[in-house]
Scaffold this motif. Sequence first.
Motif, PDB file in Angstrom:
ATOM      1  N   VAL A   1       0.861  -1.173   0.000  1.00 47.23           N
ATOM      2  CA  VAL A   1       0.000   0.000   0.000  1.00 47.23           C
ATOM      3  C   VAL A   1       0.901   1.226   0.000  1.00 47.23           C
ATOM      4  O   VAL A   1       1.946   1.231   0.657  1.00 47.23           O
ATOM      5  CB  VAL A   1      -0.948   0.006   1.227  1.00 47.23           C
ATOM      6  CG1 VAL A   1      -0.157   0.037   2.523  1.00 47.23           C
ATOM      7  CG2 VAL A   1      -1.911   1.183   1.171  1.00 47.23           C
ATOM      8  N   GLY A   2       0.544   2.239  -0.773  1.00 44.02           N
ATOM      9  CA  GLY A   2       1.414   3.391  -0.891  1.00 44.02           C
ATOM     10  C   GLY A   2       0.651   4.677  -1.132  1.00 44.02           C
ATOM     11  O   GLY A   2      -0.569   4.765  -0.917  1.00 44.02           O
ATOM     12  N   LYS A   3       1.377   5.689  -1.623  1.00 47.76           N
ATOM     13  CA  LYS A   3       0.789   7.014  -1.797  1.00 47.76           C
ATOM     14  C   LYS A   3      -0.335   7.024  -2.830  1.00 47.76           C
ATOM     15  O   LYS A   3      -1.294   7.792  -2.705  1.00 47.76           O
ATOM     16  CB  LYS A   3       1.885   8.009  -2.185  1.00 47.76           C
ATOM     17  CG  LYS A   3       2.842   8.316  -1.041  1.00 47.76           C
ATOM     18  CD  LYS A   3       3.790   9.442  -1.373  1.00 47.76           C
ATOM     19  CE  LYS A   3       4.856   8.987  -2.364  1.00 47.76           C
ATOM     20  NZ  LYS A   3       5.868  10.041  -2.593  1.00 47.76           N
ATOM     21  N   GLU A   4      -0.215   6.172  -3.859  1.00 42.72           N
ATOM     22  CA  GLU A   4      -1.266   6.145  -4.869  1.00 42.72           C
ATOM     23  C   GLU A   4      -2.596   5.653  -4.301  1.00 42.72           C
ATOM     24  O   GLU A   4      -3.657   5.930  -4.862  1.00 42.72           O
ATOM     25  CB  GLU A   4      -0.852   5.259  -6.051  1.00 42.72           C
ATOM     26  CG  GLU A   4       0.217   5.886  -6.927  1.00 42.72           C
ATOM     27  CD  GLU A   4       0.466   5.077  -8.183  1.00 42.72           C
ATOM     28  OE1 GLU A   4      -0.219   4.044  -8.371  1.00 42.72           O
ATOM     29  OE2 GLU A   4       1.344   5.475  -8.970  1.00 42.72           O
ATOM     30  N   HIS A   5      -2.542   4.910  -3.200  1.00 40.39           N
ATOM     31  CA  HIS A   5      -3.761   4.429  -2.563  1.00 40.39           C
ATOM     32  C   HIS A   5      -4.290   5.448  -1.542  1.00 40.39           C
ATOM     33  O   HIS A   5      -5.335   5.227  -0.928  1.00 40.39           O
ATOM     34  CB  HIS A   5      -3.501   3.093  -1.855  1.00 40.39           C
ATOM     35  CG  HIS A   5      -2.901   2.048  -2.755  1.00 40.39           C
ATOM     36  ND1 HIS A   5      -1.606   1.604  -2.603  1.00 40.39           N
ATOM     37  CD2 HIS A   5      -3.418   1.389  -3.821  1.00 40.39           C
ATOM     38  CE1 HIS A   5      -1.350   0.698  -3.534  1.00 40.39           C
ATOM     39  NE2 HIS A   5      -2.429   0.546  -4.283  1.00 40.39           N
ATOM     40  N   GLY A   6      -3.546   6.531  -1.338  1.00 42.61           N
ATOM     41  CA  GLY A   6      -3.958   7.552  -0.373  1.00 42.61           C
ATOM     42  C   GLY A   6      -3.462   7.298   1.032  1.00 42.61           C
ATOM     43  O   GLY A   6      -3.922   7.935   1.980  1.00 42.61           O
ATOM     44  N   ALA A   7      -2.531   6.370   1.199  1.00 47.18           N
ATOM     45  CA  ALA A   7      -2.056   5.997   2.536  1.00 47.18           C
ATOM     46  C   ALA A   7      -1.164   7.090   3.121  1.00 47.18           C
ATOM     47  O   ALA A   7      -0.419   7.758   2.410  1.00 47.18           O
ATOM     48  CB  ALA A   7      -1.297   4.679   2.482  1.00 47.18           C
ATOM     49  N   ARG A   8      -1.249   7.246   4.442  1.00 45.62           N
ATOM     50  CA  ARG A   8      -0.400   8.151   5.190  1.00 45.62           C
ATOM     51  C   ARG A   8       0.261   7.368   6.318  1.00 45.62           C
ATOM     52  O   ARG A   8      -0.231   6.302   6.721  1.00 45.62           O
ATOM     53  CB  ARG A   8      -1.216   9.305   5.769  1.00 45.62           C
ATOM     54  CG  ARG A   8      -1.877  10.185   4.728  1.00 45.62           C
ATOM     55  CD  ARG A   8      -2.671  11.298   5.388  1.00 45.62           C
ATOM     56  NE  ARG A   8      -3.715  10.760   6.246  1.00 45.62           N
ATOM     57  CZ  ARG A   8      -4.448  11.498   7.067  1.00 45.62           C
ATOM     58  NH1 ARG A   8      -4.236  12.792   7.139  1.00 45.62           N
ATOM     59  NH2 ARG A   8      -5.376  10.949   7.816  1.00 45.62           N
ATOM     60  N   PRO A   9       1.368   7.871   6.864  1.00 44.07           N
ATOM     61  CA  PRO A   9       2.017   7.154   7.977  1.00 44.07           C
ATOM     62  C   PRO A   9       1.070   6.861   9.133  1.00 44.07           C
ATOM     63  O   PRO A   9       1.114   5.788   9.723  1.00 44.07           O
ATOM     64  CB  PRO A   9       3.140   8.112   8.393  1.00 44.07           C
ATOM     65  CG  PRO A   9       3.467   8.869   7.154  1.00 44.07           C
ATOM     66  CD  PRO A   9       2.157   9.044   6.439  1.00 44.07           C
ATOM     67  N   GLY A  10       0.187   7.806   9.443  1.00 42.91           N
ATOM     68  CA  GLY A  10      -0.749   7.585  10.546  1.00 42.91           C
ATOM     69  C   GLY A  10      -1.683   6.426  10.296  1.00 42.91           C
ATOM     70  O   GLY A  10      -2.070   5.708  11.223  1.00 42.91           O
ATOM     71  N   ASP A  11      -2.082   6.215   9.025  1.00 43.17           N
ATOM     72  CA  ASP A  11      -2.940   5.078   8.694  1.00 43.17           C
ATOM     73  C   ASP A  11      -2.231   3.769   8.995  1.00 43.17           C
ATOM     74  O   ASP A  11      -2.815   2.832   9.549  1.00 43.17           O
ATOM     75  CB  ASP A  11      -3.321   5.111   7.200  1.00 43.17           C
ATOM     76  CG  ASP A  11      -4.093   6.369   6.833  1.00 43.17           C
ATOM     77  OD1 ASP A  11      -4.842   6.863   7.694  1.00 43.17           O
ATOM     78  OD2 ASP A  11      -3.950   6.838   5.692  1.00 43.17           O
ATOM     79  N   ILE A  12      -0.951   3.711   8.597  1.00 43.97           N
ATOM     80  CA  ILE A  12      -0.183   2.473   8.784  1.00 43.97           C
ATOM     81  C   ILE A  12       0.078   2.216  10.266  1.00 43.97           C
ATOM     82  O   ILE A  12      -0.080   1.092  10.765  1.00 43.97           O
ATOM     83  CB  ILE A  12       1.132   2.559   7.989  1.00 43.97           C
ATOM     84  CG1 ILE A  12       0.814   2.575   6.482  1.00 43.97           C
ATOM     85  CG2 ILE A  12       2.056   1.392   8.333  1.00 43.97           C
ATOM     86  CD1 ILE A  12       2.012   2.831   5.600  1.00 43.97           C
ATOM     87  N   VAL A  13       0.460   3.273  10.990  1.00 46.97           N
ATOM     88  CA  VAL A  13       0.684   3.117  12.436  1.00 46.97           C
ATOM     89  C   VAL A  13      -0.583   2.634  13.121  1.00 46.97           C
ATOM     90  O   VAL A  13      -0.577   1.687  13.907  1.00 46.97           O
ATOM     91  CB  VAL A  13       1.140   4.461  13.064  1.00 46.97           C
ATOM     92  CG1 VAL A  13       1.169   4.355  14.582  1.00 46.97           C
ATOM     93  CG2 VAL A  13       2.513   4.840  12.547  1.00 46.97           C
ATOM     94  N   GLY A  14      -1.710   3.284  12.809  1.00 38.72           N
ATOM     95  CA  GLY A  14      -2.970   2.916  13.454  1.00 38.72           C
ATOM     96  C   GLY A  14      -3.394   1.503  13.128  1.00 38.72           C
ATOM     97  O   GLY A  14      -3.843   0.757  13.997  1.00 38.72           O
TER      98      GLY A  14
END
Length: 602
Positions: free
Chosen positions: A516-529
């Motif tokens: 999952v990456g920027k093209e999917h709209g992911a942010r560091p906070g999403d991954i941490v959460g």
Amino acid sequence: MTDLNNASIGFDALGLPENLVSAVKALGFESSTPIQAQTIPPLLQGKDVLGEAQTGTGKTAAFGLPALAKIDVTLRKPQLMVLAPTRELAIQVAEAIETFAKDMKGLKVATLYGGQSYQPQFQQLERGAQVVVGTPGRLMDHLRRKSLKLDNLSFCVLDEADEMLNMGFLEDIEWILEHLPKETQMALFSATMPPQIRKVANRFLKNPEHIKVAAVKKEKANITQYAWKVSGINKMTALERIAETVEYDAMLIFVRTRNDTIDVAEKLERAGYASVALNGDMNQAQRERTVDQLKSGVSSILVATDVVARGLDIPRLSLVINYDLPGDNEAYVHRIGRTGRAGRSGTAISFVRPREMYSLRHYERLTSGTIAMYDLPNIQEIGKARIERTCNELASIVADKELTAMREIIETMASESELSMTDLAAALLYQKQLKQPLQPKEDPKPRRDARESNGRNDARDTRGGRNDSRGGRNDARGGRNESRGDNRNENRAERAPRKAKVARSDVDWQTYRLEVGKEHGARPGDIVGAIANEISLDSSYIGAINLHDKHSFVQLPKGMPEKSFTQLKRVQVRRQALAITVSDTQPAAERPSRPRKEQRTN
């Protein structure tokens, strides 16, 4: 910048209204903490404040009391808004403010966070809440839906700002602050002041008074600390075993929510233990009666939440149980400090799920002590204790009571029935122990309940219950197009355990690849959460995150359990499965570490 760490001033000398001063004193607080003494006067004067202080220094009262002093209860519009990084902290702040405002008739507080249905939150706002406490993602949703209107907002607080930065909420915070009325008074509190937080302060605060209070090293109390690793049996059964076998004069049990105080106290009562609940729904007279029952010995067990138990000084308290771990590490120190006071010794036992074991290191560091693992009594030990207790009870009766008539009855029964004295004694003992067998045969099977199963069910612990939790997920699905990001991941981030602010240097890191990456709209906070919630990993054990277009890299502790690894494969961020795999690239821990927010790559 003010830096006065030894200030000890009575609340009545700070310029607060009498009803707020009396409410604070009723909680057992006579003198203000340094952050309170230095923050309350400028806030009452209408100045903006930039507060730098650790968790546990009394920040909620520092901003809550002066903010309440300015609220017009006849105006049924939001006048105070508090942003908190997690729903646990939001609930804690809301309960504290309600406690401070117990004498402010007509004041209402709305708590807005992910993982709960929107409907009860709509109702809180429609009833005219003057105080709104919430997490960034859910506050944004309500602002977009226009269910939350800030036209009359006069005071806004950012609590644990660096925590919100660390969880990826910086853009959300800025978006919210852009919607405030220009004349809104601001207070920003943070344990540290990284450049991003200073940038927010410089942009949104007007000539703030910078108040810095150093953490106070706590005196080591005479408290023996234990941790029981939750496994095999549920926490309620474990609690009953401790109540039955551990010697204590009075016991204080900490739980997460108000409803839990009632639930646990009632279950202990049914099991035969004199227990009372203490929570924020009780008025002051009820609280005083409850505490008096414990002080006088009418009850021996008190079940309470963090907020209402602060300031308790009950000489009889010799045992503290952390049935649910606190939302932050400093709260642990406050909890166990209810025992071992004034030179007395005390014991603290924490119920720790396997995924929460990391927290013990933080507790040991804060208390300058050690936490030993606690061996819960097994069935054989329970039986032995019950037999010994019964023998002592019978011996006491023999020593203190006139039994001549009883002996004659037994002798007559034995003569007429041709039964031996031993058989008659055994029959009487059998009847006595029907409700609580002297020799339990097996451990009860584990019961998966909302508080014990996993992090995903934590939403069921709070207001709204299971149906609200489900409703929250449905609402999140329906609101994806309305809010910045997937609300499910907002909820995950908000439920993430409180953590250290930077990646740890004492961890053997392994780099993992996520699909999952920027093209999917992911942010560091999403991954941490997502990771922190799914496997309940303290997010100080989530290291550097590098975002690419179609994938990402994250550093996690090496040797992740296979079960946790399998769980993470199925987790979705922005509707995209993480599909986690071990990366062959250079471990991120070997590269210079920078804050998560700045580690995006193209």
